[in-house]
Design a protein around this motif. Structure first.
Motif, short mmCIF file in Angstrom:
data_model
loop_
_atom_site.label_atom_id
_atom_site.label_comp_id
_atom_site.label_asym_id
_atom_site.label_seq_id
_atom_site.Cartn_x
_atom_site.Cartn_y
_atom_site.Cartn_z
N ILE A 213 78.15 104.40 23.91
CA ILE A 213 76.99 104.04 24.06
C ILE A 213 75.74 104.51 23.05
O ILE A 213 75.31 104.18 22.17
N GLY A 216 77.23 107.22 19.23
CA GLY A 216 77.86 106.69 18.00
C GLY A 216 78.85 105.46 18.13
O GLY A 216 79.16 104.88 17.09
N MET A 218 78.37 102.62 18.80
CA MET A 218 78.04 101.37 18.43
C MET A 218 77.62 101.43 16.89
O MET A 218 77.15 100.42 16.36
N LYS A 219 78.11 102.32 16.33
CA LYS A 219 77.71 102.51 15.02
C LYS A 219 79.17 102.44 14.05
O LYS A 219 79.09 102.86 12.90
N GLY A 222 83.92 103.89 16.20
CA GLY A 222 84.27 104.45 17.64
C GLY A 222 84.90 105.95 17.31
O GLY A 222 85.50 106.20 16.26
N HIS B 350 76.54 110.82 16.55
CA HIS B 350 76.07 109.66 16.42
C HIS B 350 77.00 108.75 15.37
O HIS B 350 76.56 107.77 14.66
N GLY B 351 78.39 109.09 15.14
CA GLY B 351 79.25 108.18 14.76
C GLY B 351 78.98 108.01 12.98
O GLY B 351 79.70 106.90 12.68
#
Ligand code: HEM
Ligand code: SF4
Ligand code: SF4
Ligand code: SF4
Lengths: 225, 462, 304
Positions: A213, A216, A218-219, A222, B350-351
């Motif tokens: 959530i 990251g 949602m970026k 995964g 943060h991916g």
């Protein structure tokens, strides 16, 4: 004595174990707090569930996570121990019979050779896990009597179980001891670190949601566990 | 024993207090006073009861003591595998112990905990990826820092840093006027080369609201100029807020949650006020973490998101290059071995792992980009994260910590390191200064500016 | 013309020649002189630590230290300071070029005076991080004339009387001309307008005969007339000349021949874009070799 242990004794210990675990699980989930944990659990449930499942999946898959791959020895020991630790109590032919009798649930039972391999796996792995604790400085510094106790508590039913299996010594004596140790183990599960049987899934799910959530998930694709 | 005049439990609230603390060179008196700072154990325990919930309690109690996290921590590896650097040990011997003792710990313990929290952990969260139970020590150290801060056990520079945010809403003594004024200056400096260059302040409804790191304003205004020029060349409809422009948060490093909230709310207020479509932040990792990732929670936003979609500079840049808003002159692409620092704060946390590589694919001649190993979410911290860079007391430990990154860079063979994060950039600069391995390092903006095509209509008249 | 001089100095030998010129100018033109020194570059992230630019040591900055440095500067220039009473000493921290530009913008001096070989200042790593020297970066951005002295300014004795304006016909050269013309008019100087025709580009090409070169020279003379002389009204004491060769060599030679006490030229930015190029523009080459002060101008002077 045997009847006492396999009848009410078993019921009681399984009951304590299950109810205890349920309570721990409920307390854990109730104790989560979106703001203090800084994870908007409910606002993005879908992403959260996806993250949680990925987090669990890669870690119960042998060599599934990078953490497992970078420490192959530990991985072998872990799975050697845990596959048996989880399957034998539930699926060993002798256990399914007792479970059937006491609780009326029946599971498919394991083939004898498979069961043997698994049981030996538990005992041998436990031995090496203990050895590892003694030998590796980074593990030794973390270990105390409690850690050996837990390990012993977990392995003891398997050791005694094997003694019975090969009928070494006084069979009926060791059988009683085996059952007793097994029930002690069951009872201790909710009250000790062994509660990880459930909490492992919840904790992994929590971190999975955190990454899924907030951090990251949602970026992009995964986290690559 | 009373609290000290400088080292105490009160956060810095006024400019005057800030100046007084600053004038204590190197924190000499401050650390002296810390020697006798009493621990308010009832407060400590009460705070834990209120804020330490099942997640952290379970982490601490279920830890299998298996040591699988040891190797994941770069500080453990670099300090000769000192068992005392095993993440699980570090957290159990500090936060774990405080809980077990129900908060009844003494001054010596708190000082030990302070050193552990700030000199033995950069909150890079790497260990969280290697623990089979999913125990994230970085998160717990963040929590521990909060407890220590509340008790006044915090490194001098961070007490100041958090105070800056409370007084100036910025990590340094840069006022709102300084900010807009510096941007205006940068326009003056560059408008001849880029006719029409402008920095719209407080424009309502722009596509992009840009936020920065106060250090850019104070010491590297070129960075502001570069940002403005690139937005200008990309034809963006953008603006900067005259208040709420500071994206960073030393308060986060300090564990001053109240200041974190004050800081991030100033940015969110600007969003509410200017109603931009998106916010773009500068090339800073912890700033992004503070404002975009953690900030919503400090501000009490239930959806865990900032008021408007907020992206990191690399996301904007990748998009601008992808959509052709910015065009790279292929001749001018980087033609030397080059590597990239993955900032923990927006990559692991943060991916944004692929997006920086997409940028590399546009700006580096194929074959010249070399990844460090490990990379992406498994990268090691640069060695200066979590406030480590700036704490004088722990300089020695920090310099040692840089060795990890040094060796990672050396083994790529690259002489140019792209570091789109202020902290990482600093750390890499310092590692060159310490160890002289002959590298150069850069943010993305100056590199892009050297290779971007200037659209015909934006060229200066000859 | 020169009422306010900003003298940016490292307060070391590297700036001694510049100091002499700066203070001589101040005395001669009764100017106020701001002695400006950047004592350290901030380092170590957000901390209070700076790298002292003179010693290379890391120091923690406080008011004491600031005052100490101020005092040191005052005693370093003790001699010169006695000749003027209109001066101020300012010390600050930051990246030197940035801080010089910052104070220039605030103080609006008529001219910035710098030492030529202050080099890229700062600690080892700062040197590496910076592309180009402090001078390059100041010269490139400033809306002010920047006067640099690298070698002992043998032919400079306090005032200007004989000025060479070297042009490459760029926009920046127009700005430089505007300033130069104002200067020669106000200070009653002789004015030498000069262009050096770059023949390095002809070398590989034997088609170009002396004729083409002569053509180009004629052209350049015409350009000088058109671009500059036409704007000089009835100003008389001027001469113009075009030589061919390697520009910086010709400019230096010409200045020497005319015994110029000042060269004014454009600092052309585009040639210094390459961070690897340690030798920058023609202006920088001239600065390295000229034995008089050089004023370089890159932008319209005094704008904003
Ligand atoms: C689905 C069920 C289970 C899961 C997912 C699980 C998972 C884990 C994990 C992730 C660890 C930490 C890693 C390690 O120390 O090796 C662990 C440790 C351990 N587990 Fe389990 N476990 C499960 C069931 C059990 C059962 C049934 C037992 C006991 C019979 C058990 C006994 C242990 C012990 C003793 C350790 C500590 C090992 C050591 O000393 O390092 N686990 N388990
Ligand atoms: S890997 Fe996880 S469970 Fe194992 S010691 Fe580290 S924190 Fe504890
Ligand atoms: S967060 Fe990073 S620095 Fe801190 S213990 Fe974990 S791996 Fe080590
Ligand atoms: S400074 Fe950079 S590498 Fe280090 S912890 Fe922060 S983001 Fe990670």
């Amino acid at each position: 004595m045997y009847d006492l242990l396999t009848g009410p004794g078993l019921k009681l210990s399984i009951g304590i174990c299950l109810i205890g675990l349920i309570i721990r699980g409920v307390l854990y989930i109730k104790g989560l707090h979106w703001q203090l944990d800084r994870v908007a659990y409910t606002a993005h449930l879908k992403a959260g569930i996806r993250g949680a499942l990925r987090s669990i999946f890669f870690w119960i898959l042998p060599f599934g996570a990078r953490g497992w791959r970078t420490q192959p020895l530990m991985t072998v020991l872990f799975f050697g121990f845990h596959i048996g630790a989880v399957c034998i109590p539930l699926f060993l032919a002798a256990h399914t019979m007792i479970l059937q009798k006491a609780l009326g649930i029946s599971f498919a039972s394991l083939n004898q050779t498979v069961a043997d391999v698994m049981s030996w796996g538990v005992v041998v792995s436990a031995f090496f896990l203990a050895l590892r604790r003694l030998v590796l400085p980074e593990v030794r510094i973390l270990s105390g009597p409690y850690d050996y106790l837990i390990l012993f508590l977990s392995a003891a039913p398997f050791i005694t179980g094997l003694l019975c299996r090969y009928e070494i010594g006084d069979y009926s004596f060791f059988l009683l001891i085996h059952i007793l140790l097994g029930e002690i183990l069951l009872i201790s599960i909710p009250f000790t670190r062994l509660s990880h049987i459930l909490l492992f899934f919840l904790s992994r799910a929590q971190l999975g949601m955190d990454f899924g959530i907030k951090r990251g998930g949602m970026k992009g694709k995964g986290l690559n566990w | 024993m009373p609290e000290g005049t400088l080292c105490n439990r009160q956060p810095i609230q006024t400019d005057e207090a800030l100046k007084t603390l600053l004038s204590d060179t190197g924190g000499r008196q401050y650390y002296q006073e810390m020697q006798s700072l009493p621990v308010d154990t009832p407060l400590l325990w009460e705070t834990i009861q209120k804020t330490c919930r099942s997640r952290i309690r379970t982490w601490l109690s279920m830890c299998a003591r298996c040591g699988m996290c040891a190797d994941s921590c770069f500080l453990y590896r670099i300090n000769d595998r000192d068992p005392k650097q095993v993440p699980a040990y570090k957290i159990q011997s500090t936060l774990g112990e405080i809980l077990r003792r129900k908060g009844r710990v003494d001054n010596a313990f708190m000082q030990m905990a302070m050193e552990t929290a700030w000199a033995k952990c950069t909150c890079c969260n790497r260990c969280g990826l290697y623990c089979p139970h999913g125990i994230d020590m970085g998160v717990m150290f963040g929590y521990l820092r909060g407890l220590l801060y509340q008790q006044g056990f915090v490194p001098w520079e961070l007490k100041i840093g958090a105070g800056m945010h409370r007084v100036y809403h910025a990590q340094m003594d840069v006022t709102d006027a300084d900010f807009t004024e510096t941007f205006a200056w940068m326009v003056e400096e560059n408008e001849e080369d880029y006719p029409g260059l402008a920095v719209p302040v407080d424009k309502v409804g722009a596509d992009i609201m840009y936020t920065v790191n106060a250090r850019e304003v104070k010491h590297y205004p070129e960075d502001l100029a570069e940002a403005a020029i690139l937005f200008h060349l990309a034809g963006e409809n953008w603006t900067v807020p005259s208040r709420g422009w500071e994206q960073t948060s030393l308060a986060m490093f300090a564990g001053d949650w109240e200041a974190c909230k004050i800081q991030v709310e100033s940015v969110y207020d600007a969003m509410e006020r200017l109603k931009p479509k998106r916010m773009v932040g500068t090339e800073c990792g912890h700033a992004h973490r503070a404002t975009v990732v953690e900030g919503p929670y400090w501000a009490g936003r239930k959806d865990g998101l900032p008021p408007v979609e907020s992206i990191h500079y690399v996301e904007w840049l990748a998009e601008a290059l992808r959509t052709g808003k910015l065009k790279i002159n292929p001749e001018k692409r980087i033609k030397e071995p080059v590597t990239l620092q993955d900032s923990c704060n927006y990559v692991r946390n943060h991916g944004l792992k692929e997006i920086t590589r997409e940028i590399m694919s546009y700006i580096v001649e194929p074959g010249y980009f070399i990844d460090m190993s490990p990379n992406r979410e498994h990268n090691y911290c640069c060695g200066g994260g979590g406030g480590f860079n700036g704490i004088g007391l722990y300089r020695k430990q920090r310099n040692k910590a840089l060795i990890t990154k040094r060796d990672q860079i050396l083994s790529t063979g690259a002489k140019l390191v792209i570091a789109p994060c202020h902290n990482c950039w600093d750390a890499i600069r310092d590692l060159e200064e310490e160890y002289r391995i002959g590298i150069r390092w850069s943010f993305l903006k100056p590199l892009i500016l050297k290779m971007v095509e200037i659209p015909e209509h934006l060229k200066p008249e000859e | 013309m020169f009422k306010k001089i900003l003298f940016a100095t490292s307060a070391t030998e590297a700036c001694d020649h510049a100091a002499r010129v700066a203070f001589d100018m101040a005395r001669r033109y009764h100017a106020h002189i701001d002695v400006f020194h950047v004592l350290g570059v901030p380092t170590r992230g957000y901390s209070q630590v700076v790298v002292d630019l003179t010693t290379g040591d890391e120091v923690t900055l406080d008011d004491n230290y600031r005052d100490l440095v101020k005092e040191e500067i005052r005693s370093y220039y003790d001699h010169q300071i006695q000749t003027t009473d209109d001066f101020a000493i300012t010390v600050t921290i930051g990246h030197p070029h940035r801080e010089i530009l910052r104070i220039a913008r605030a103080e609006k001096p008529d001219i910035i005076v710098m030492g030529g070989s202050t080099g890229a200042s700062g600690s080892y790593a700062h040197k590496k991080a910076a592309t180009g020297s402090t001078f390059q970066r100041v010269a490139k951005a400033a809306h002010f004339p920047v006067l640099v002295i690298n070698r002992p300014a043998a032919s400079f004795w306090g005032g200007f009387s004989n000025v060479v304006f070297a042009t490459d016909f760029s926009d920046a050269a127009d700005h430089a001309f505007a300033f130069a013309f104002k200067l020669v008019k106000e200070l009653n100087c002789e004015f030498h307008l000069f262009h050096a025709l770059d023949i390095t580009c002809f070398q590989t090409d034997n088609f170009h005969t002396q004729d083409t070169i002569d053509d180009q020279i004629r052209n350049a003379i015409a350009q000088i007339r058109f671009r500059y002389v036409s704007k000089m009204g009835d100003f008389k004491p001027y001469a113009m000349e075009v030589w061919e060769g390697i520009p910086f060599v010709e400019i230096v030679k010409y200045a020497r021949e005319k015994q110029a006490d000042l060269i004014i030229m454009a600092y052309n930015t585009r040639q210094t874009d390459d961070p690897e190029a340690s030798i920058g523009s023609v202006a920088e080459q001239v600065i390295l070799r000229a034995n008089c002060p050089v004023i370089s101008i890159n932008r319209s002077v005094g704008k904003e």
